[in-house]
Enzyme design. Structure first.
Site, PDB file in Angstrom:
ATOM      1  N   LYS A  13       0.834  -1.221   0.000  1.00  0.00           N
ATOM      2  CA  LYS A  13       0.000   0.000   0.000  1.00  0.00           C
ATOM      3  C   LYS A  13       0.866   1.269   0.000  1.00  0.00           C
ATOM      4  O   LYS A  13       0.614   2.192  -0.749  1.00  0.00           O
ATOM      5  CB  LYS A  13      -0.933   0.037   1.228  1.00  0.00           C
ATOM      6  CG  LYS A  13      -1.971  -1.070   1.260  1.00  0.00           C
ATOM      7  CD  LYS A  13      -2.986  -0.844   2.372  1.00  0.00           C
ATOM      8  CE  LYS A  13      -2.401  -0.863   3.756  1.00  0.00           C
ATOM      9  NZ  LYS A  13      -1.814  -2.157   4.179  1.00  0.00           N
ATOM     10  N   ARG A  86      -9.551   1.154   8.532  1.00  0.00           N
ATOM     11  CA  ARG A  86      -9.150  -0.204   8.899  1.00  0.00           C
ATOM     12  C   ARG A  86     -10.263  -0.945   9.614  1.00  0.00           C
ATOM     13  O   ARG A  86     -10.076  -2.108   9.984  1.00  0.00           O
ATOM     14  CB  ARG A  86      -7.933  -0.145   9.805  1.00  0.00           C
ATOM     15  CG  ARG A  86      -6.623  -0.444   9.077  1.00  0.00           C
ATOM     16  CD  ARG A  86      -5.529  -0.198  10.051  1.00  0.00           C
ATOM     17  NE  ARG A  86      -4.333  -0.914   9.874  1.00  0.00           N
ATOM     18  CZ  ARG A  86      -3.212  -0.381   9.348  1.00  0.00           C
ATOM     19  NH1 ARG A  86      -3.216   0.824   8.861  1.00  0.00           N
ATOM     20  NH2 ARG A  86      -2.118  -1.087   9.316  1.00  0.00           N
ATOM     21  N   ARG A 125      11.454  -5.901   5.040  1.00  0.00           N
ATOM     22  CA  ARG A 125      11.217  -4.477   4.755  1.00  0.00           C
ATOM     23  C   ARG A 125      12.118  -3.609   5.634  1.00  0.00           C
ATOM     24  O   ARG A 125      12.319  -3.893   6.805  1.00  0.00           O
ATOM     25  CB  ARG A 125       9.744  -4.144   5.034  1.00  0.00           C
ATOM     26  CG  ARG A 125       9.428  -2.669   4.935  1.00  0.00           C
ATOM     27  CD  ARG A 125       7.968  -2.423   4.760  1.00  0.00           C
ATOM     28  NE  ARG A 125       7.200  -2.573   5.989  1.00  0.00           N
ATOM     29  CZ  ARG A 125       5.891  -2.319   6.077  1.00  0.00           C
ATOM     30  NH1 ARG A 125       5.207  -1.947   4.998  1.00  0.00           N
ATOM     31  NH2 ARG A 125       5.271  -2.481   7.218  1.00  0.00           N
ATOM     32  N   ARG A 158      11.113  -1.626  11.196  1.00  0.00           N
ATOM     33  CA  ARG A 158      10.084  -1.089  12.088  1.00  0.00           C
ATOM     34  C   ARG A 158       9.856  -2.035  13.259  1.00  0.00           C
ATOM     35  O   ARG A 158       9.841  -3.249  13.077  1.00  0.00           O
ATOM     36  CB  ARG A 158       8.773  -0.889  11.315  1.00  0.00           C
ATOM     37  CG  ARG A 158       8.698   0.441  10.610  1.00  0.00           C
ATOM     38  CD  ARG A 158       7.521   0.538   9.667  1.00  0.00           C
ATOM     39  NE  ARG A 158       6.249   0.020  10.162  1.00  0.00           N
ATOM     40  CZ  ARG A 158       5.116   0.098   9.499  1.00  0.00           C
ATOM     41  NH1 ARG A 158       5.070   0.687   8.312  1.00  0.00           N
ATOM     42  NH2 ARG A 158       4.008  -0.397   9.997  1.00  0.00           N
ATOM     43  N   ARG A 169      -0.493  -8.383  13.728  1.00  0.00           N
ATOM     44  CA  ARG A 169      -1.069  -7.451  12.748  1.00  0.00           C
ATOM     45  C   ARG A 169      -1.880  -8.193  11.690  1.00  0.00           C
ATOM     46  O   ARG A 169      -2.929  -7.721  11.262  1.00  0.00           O
ATOM     47  CB  ARG A 169       0.040  -6.614  12.098  1.00  0.00           C
ATOM     48  CG  ARG A 169       0.667  -5.641  13.091  1.00  0.00           C
ATOM     49  CD  ARG A 169       1.958  -5.069  12.571  1.00  0.00           C
ATOM     50  NE  ARG A 169       1.757  -4.209  11.424  1.00  0.00           N
ATOM     51  CZ  ARG A 169       2.694  -3.981  10.498  1.00  0.00           C
ATOM     52  NH1 ARG A 169       3.860  -4.563  10.572  1.00  0.00           N
ATOM     53  NH2 ARG A 169       2.435  -3.163   9.513  1.00  0.00           N
TER      54      ARG A 169
HETATM   55  P1  AMP Z   1       0.702   0.967   8.934  1.00  0.00           P
HETATM   56  O1  AMP Z   1       1.926   1.782   8.741  1.00  0.00           O
HETATM   57  O2  AMP Z   1      -0.435   1.406   8.073  1.00  0.00           O
HETATM   58  O3  AMP Z   1       0.959  -0.523   8.829  1.00  0.00           O
HETATM   59  O4  AMP Z   1       0.195   1.235  10.452  1.00  0.00           O
HETATM   60  C1  AMP Z   1       1.038   0.943  11.555  1.00  0.00           C
HETATM   61  C2  AMP Z   1       0.205   0.862  12.818  1.00  0.00           C
HETATM   62  O5  AMP Z   1      -0.445   2.132  13.063  1.00  0.00           O
HETATM   63  C3  AMP Z   1      -0.918  -0.159  12.824  1.00  0.00           C
HETATM   64  O6  AMP Z   1      -0.474  -1.465  13.153  1.00  0.00           O
HETATM   65  C4  AMP Z   1      -1.850   0.422  13.893  1.00  0.00           C
HETATM   66  O7  AMP Z   1      -1.317   0.205  15.198  1.00  0.00           O
HETATM   67  C5  AMP Z   1      -1.740   1.928  13.616  1.00  0.00           C
HETATM   68  N1  AMP Z   1      -2.725   2.378  12.609  1.00  0.00           N
HETATM   69  C6  AMP Z   1      -2.452   2.900  11.384  1.00  0.00           C
HETATM   70  N2  AMP Z   1      -3.572   3.225  10.726  1.00  0.00           N
HETATM   71  C7  AMP Z   1      -4.596   2.883  11.552  1.00  0.00           C
HETATM   72  C8  AMP Z   1      -6.008   2.941  11.432  1.00  0.00           C
HETATM   73  N3  AMP Z   1      -6.623   3.409  10.322  1.00  0.00           N
HETATM   74  N4  AMP Z   1      -6.750   2.492  12.474  1.00  0.00           N
HETATM   75  C9  AMP Z   1      -6.173   2.035  13.613  1.00  0.00           C
HETATM   76  N5  AMP Z   1      -4.849   1.924  13.785  1.00  0.00           N
HETATM   77  C10 AMP Z   1      -4.048   2.349  12.755  1.00  0.00           C
END
Ligand code: AMP
Length: 205
Positions: A13, A86, A125, A158, A169
């Site tokens: 994404k 999400r 990654r 990360r 996740r």
């Molecule tokens: P990402 O970089 O999109 O994988 O997001 C990393 C982390 O941020 C996720 O595992 C959640 O803990 C939090 N997070 C990001 N976007 C959301 C969202 N839309 N709703 C809830 N938690 C989020």
């Protein structure tokens, strides 16, 4: 034009969002990037969300929607959402907000990648915390080991790309995010895209 990118963590994404937002002059809104920046700047939101991110759990919907609405309030361009919504509640919150402004989501692009492939991708990654550029040690490594090609900053794994958090996740995604596919199919704006090939081929599709 407002677009949502949907898919497993590690489905590409973030990479697609960068290509598509440049190509169509859209604002790229990544809730994950917003939260990581807030955590490193030690803001009050950063302190509130940090435990959720390191555990691989979702930040509560009301807080996510508050952050998104604040971003959208000052945005005049079309938006490409990466990692948001999400949950079905977040999707409904976004629809209500757009409806109140006479707007809507034009397309939901679902990056279709196998679970085993995303687990392998997330483990290799590396990201640049300075400029957010994303690398993969196997398929798109940096020119110099551990350094960002764009800004020279040190690349990091990360916290939430560590194996035990990756598993959490993935299961959170299946429980809370996967139902969004049915939600958007019902609205008629859902488009699956094969996420397996290289980034440019996926973007063209
Ligand atoms: P990402 O970089 O999109 O994988 O997001 C990393 C982390 O941020 C996720 O595992 C959640 O803990 C939090 N997070 C990001 N976007 C959301 C969202 N839309 N709703 C809830 N938690 C989020």
């Amino acid at each position: 034009m407002n677009i949502v990118l949907l898919g497993f963590p590690g489905s590409g994404k973030g990479t697609q969002a960068k290509i598509l937002s440049d190509k169509f002059s859209l604002a790229h809104i990544s809730t994950g990037d917003i939260f990581r920046e807030a955590i490193s700047a030690k803001t009050s939101i950063g302190r509130e969300v940090s435990g959720y991110l390191s555990a691989g759990r979702l930040v509560p919907d009301n807080l996510v929607l508050e952050v998104i609405k604040a971003k959208l309030a000052t945005e005049t361009r079309g938006v490409l959402f990466d990692g948001f919504p999400r949950t079905v509640d977040q999707a409904q919150g976004l629809d209500d907000y757009f409806a109140s402004r006479g707007q809507g989501i034009d397309a939901v692009l679902f990056l279709d990648v196998d679970e085993e492939a995303v687990v392998a991708r997330l483990g290799s990654r590396r990201t640049c915390p300075k400029c957010q550029k994303i690398y993969n040690l196997l398929s798109s490594p940096p020119a110099k080991a551990d350094l960002c090609d764009s800004c020279g900053g040190p690349l990091l794994l990360r916290e939430d790309d560590k194996p035990e958090v990756i598993r959490r996740r993935i299961s959170v995604y299946k429980d809370q995010t996967e139902p969004l596919a049915a939600y958007y199919k019902g609205l008629g704006n859902f488009y699956p895209v094969k996420g397996g090939p290289g980034p440019e081929a996926v973007a063209v599709e």
